[in-house]
Design an enzyme around this catalytic site. Structure first.
Site, PDB file in Angstrom:
ATOM      1  N   GLU A   1      37.316  34.514   0.814  1.00 23.35           N
ATOM      2  CA  GLU A   1      36.946  32.954   0.760  1.00 23.35           C
ATOM      3  C   GLU A   1      37.010  32.453   2.262  1.00 23.35           C
ATOM      4  OE1 GLU A   1      40.408  33.246  -2.777  1.00 23.35           O
ATOM      5  OE2 GLU A   1      39.374  31.330  -2.315  1.00 23.35           O
TER       6      GLU A   1
ATOM      7  N   ASP B   1      41.229  27.065 -11.086  1.00 24.54           N
ATOM      8  CA  ASP B   1      41.452  27.892  -9.807  1.00 24.54           C
ATOM      9  C   ASP B   1      42.990  27.651  -9.319  1.00 24.54           C
ATOM     10  OD1 ASP B   1      39.238  29.492  -7.413  1.00 24.54           O
ATOM     11  OD2 ASP B   1      41.179  30.072  -7.868  1.00 24.54           O
TER      12      ASP B   1
END
Ligand SMILES: OC[C@@H]1[C@@H](O)[C@H](O)[C@@H](O)c2nc(-c3ccccc3)cn21
Length: 606
Positions: free
Chosen positions: A495, A285
């Site tokens: 997020e 990521d």
């Protein structure tokens, strides 16, 4: 004759082997490097042999750029890559997580929490195929989707990216991969990446593994679970992804029992690559390696050593490509990282690029630009909206059902109230035009819920819209309205910004519910990424609809409210009474929900 790797008639492995043996260490490390498009100049691409570029937070092309501008941008990056000695094409990736959300006038589909309520793998496949066409319309062959998280706690800011709390339902909806990439022929070589055509894209199953199981839903935090629990709850969707030939898998920021996933060789190499035979490539990521240490980037050589030895093949750096190249070069030259590990990574990356057909088709098929936001895709999205809605209440005890609503109001008027009735950005949620999403109606092309209501009622029925009506006014006019539609909910987030421990309906939602529903028969439509606290208001509400984050096709909501279609959606997540109960999932010993997993009232088309 030309080099074997350039010959599409050669077997895949021959091409991979032929190319690999020609590559210098710098060229190999380049293929393992994914950088943000903001620093992807022609010089950087060619001087560092960059293998992949992603659309990060940047804003080039502009937020309202047409597909041609995206094609042009990606083409420039590709041209630089093809100018290198070996001419290995670059792979441009983007987060098309609910349609091609970053692109102006793309079709924005319901986020995964809503799709899970349809429980229809075939619908998921159709959506995947439509999204692939819209992504290809912009010249992009690679997307960071689907998220296969099994979200076990709705306090997690990314819970709406998860199809369900139930691994079996996530496994069903993972069939979206066969839409993105095309359907693998039965008995296809399991584990190898599969991409059917130039109308498909390479998908990315994320975030491996246990991203949806962190403590209190804290993003990027620690998932405490036995190996048996991990295999039973969070791993199953990856079996389905691999069987479908998923091309890439992204590692989770989170930790398992205190071990960072980005440094977990047992799960990434021993289990995913060796036991499950995954043969695509594993990507980190954003800053995933840096975050192995705290503070992040405190010891980049250590981060790189741990991440690459764990089995990560491509690194979403995204800016430190010089430091990454230098540090990794040193680690290989001093024997810390064996060349065999580098070769495994590059072999996997090349396998995906050859399978994608990038060597034969490095540039966009510009005949596809018309696929972006095509009406056929919007109609499919509208169907998905209809089938994602969950009817939680329909009429007070002893009273007749309020839904479907009559299209003709005998008193002449209906009231539409609430912050989310006329807010396209909020009904789309995060990952739309901007990473965090946007509020308002100027972000892209779409239909608000209010638009849908106005077009559904018969002429002569007056739709009065008041975003936050005054209690007194309602009292005075209460006789004027046959019923009210109250649309409230969450504003966009993505997020960590979505982590939320109280899960109350944001103000002024509760006040609007109390003001309106206290005086007028009301249906409340909740626009949210997850279940929210509703128990305090459920008594004064006549009907309650969970709409999740429906996307651009707001008519899907009015289609069902007014009975053109019946309600069919079933909860993909448990609806708690109070956050004190969390985490609470179907199958738990102590299970006392307000509305259980799988619940959903039905109505017949009127
Ligand atoms: O957009 C690329 C990936 C995406 O695919 C992953 O699902 C997601 O975890 C993610 N977070 C960031 C990101 C996080 C903080 C600051 C800047 C960017 C970037 N990304």
């Amino acid at each position: 004759p030309g080099a074997k790797y350039k010959d599409p008639k050669q077997p895949l492995n021959t091409r991979v082997d032929d190319l690999l043996r020609r590559m210098t260490l710098a060229e190999k490390i380049g293929q393992m490097s994914q950088i943000d498009q903001e620093n992807a100049t022609a010089d950087v691409i060619s001087n560092y042999f960059i293998g992949s570029v992603l659309r990060g937070g940047g804003n080039v092309p502009a937020a309202d750029a047409p597909p041609e501008a995206w094609v042009k941008m990606v083409e420039g990056i590709q041209r630089a890559a093809l100018s290198t000695r070996l001419g290995i094409p670059v792979m441009f990736g983007i987060d098309a997580v609910h349609g091609h959300g970053y692109v102006y006038k793309a079709t924005v589909f319901p986020h995964n929490v809503g799709l899970g309520c349809t429980r229809d793998p075939e619908l998921a496949k159709k959506i995947g195929a439509a999204v692939a066409l819209e992504v290809r319309a912009t010249g992009i062959p690679f997307i960071f989707a689907p998220c296969l998280a099994v979200c076990r706690d709705p306090r997690w800011g990314r819970c709406y990216e998860s199809f369900s709390e139930d691994p079996k339902l996530v496994q069903q909806m993972a069939s979206i991969i066969s839409g993105f990439q095309g359907e693998i022929p039965t008995g296809g070589w399991r584990g190898a990446p599969f991409i059917a055509s130039q109308h498909n894209v390479a998908a990315c199953a994320k975030h491996y593994v246990g991203d949806g199981g962190t403590a209190s839903g804290i993003n990027e935090n620690n998932t405490v679970a036995t190996f048996h629990e991990l295999l039973g709850i969070h791993m199953p969707p990856y079996y389905n992804a691999i069987i479908q030939g998923v091309s890439t898998i992204m590692v989770s920021y989170s930790s398992w029992n205190g071990i960072k996933m980005h440094a977990n060789r047992f799960l990434v190499t021993d289990f995913l690559k060796n036991k499950l035979r995954f043969r695509g490539f594993v990507i980190s990521d954003w800053l995933g390696l840096d975050r192995i240490t705290s503070p992040e980037h405190a010891d980049y050589p250590l981060s790189i050593k741990l991440g690459i030895l764990a089995g990560i093949d491509m690194v979403m750096i995204p800016y430190q490509y010089v430091e990454f190249r230098d540090d990794l070069m040193t680690l290989v030259q001093n024997g810390t990282i064996p060349m065999s590990r580098i070769d495994d990574a590059v072999r996997r990356i090349l396998r995906v690029k050859f399978t994608l057909g990038l060597f034969e088709n490095p540039y966009a098929d510009t005949s596809l630009v018309g696929e972006l936001g095509k009406q056929e895709h919007r109609d499919l999205a509208r169907e998905a909206v209809r089938r994602s809605l969950v009817l939680l209440k329909n009429g007070k005890p002893g009273e007749k059902p309020l839904l479907p609503l009559p299209k003709k109001a005998h008193g002449g008027s209906i009231l539409v109230a609430g912050s989310h009735a006329d807010d396209l950005g909020s009904q789309c949620g995060g990952w739309t035009i901007k990473w965090q999403g946007m509020t308002g109606n100027n972000l892209t092309a779409g239909t608000t819920i209010l638009d849908g209501i106005k077009s559904a009622v018969v002429p002569g029925t007056d739709v009065v819209f008041s975003e936050n009506p005054d209690a007194g006014l309602i009292q005075q006019n209460r006789g004027r309205f046959d019923y009210a539609i109250v649309v409230v909910g969450e504003h966009p987030y993505a997020e960590t910004s979505g982590d939320n421990l109280n899960l109350t309906i944001p103000a002024p939602g509760p006040a609007i519910i109390q003001n309106v529903c206290g005086s007028i028969k009301c249906v409340v439509v909740l626009v949210s990424g997850r279940p929210l606290v509703v128990e305090p208001y459920i008594g004064i509400i006549d009907a309650l609809v969970a709409a999740w984050l429906p996307g651009t096709e707001g008519k899907g909501i009015s289609d069902v409210l007014f009975g053109d279609y019946g309600f069919t959606g079933k909860l993909s997540r448990t609806w708690f009474r109070s956050v004190d109960q969390l985490p609470m999932n179907v199958g738990d010993a102590h299970y006392d929900p307000l509305f259980p997993f799988g619940f959903g009232l039905e109505t017949k088309p009127s």
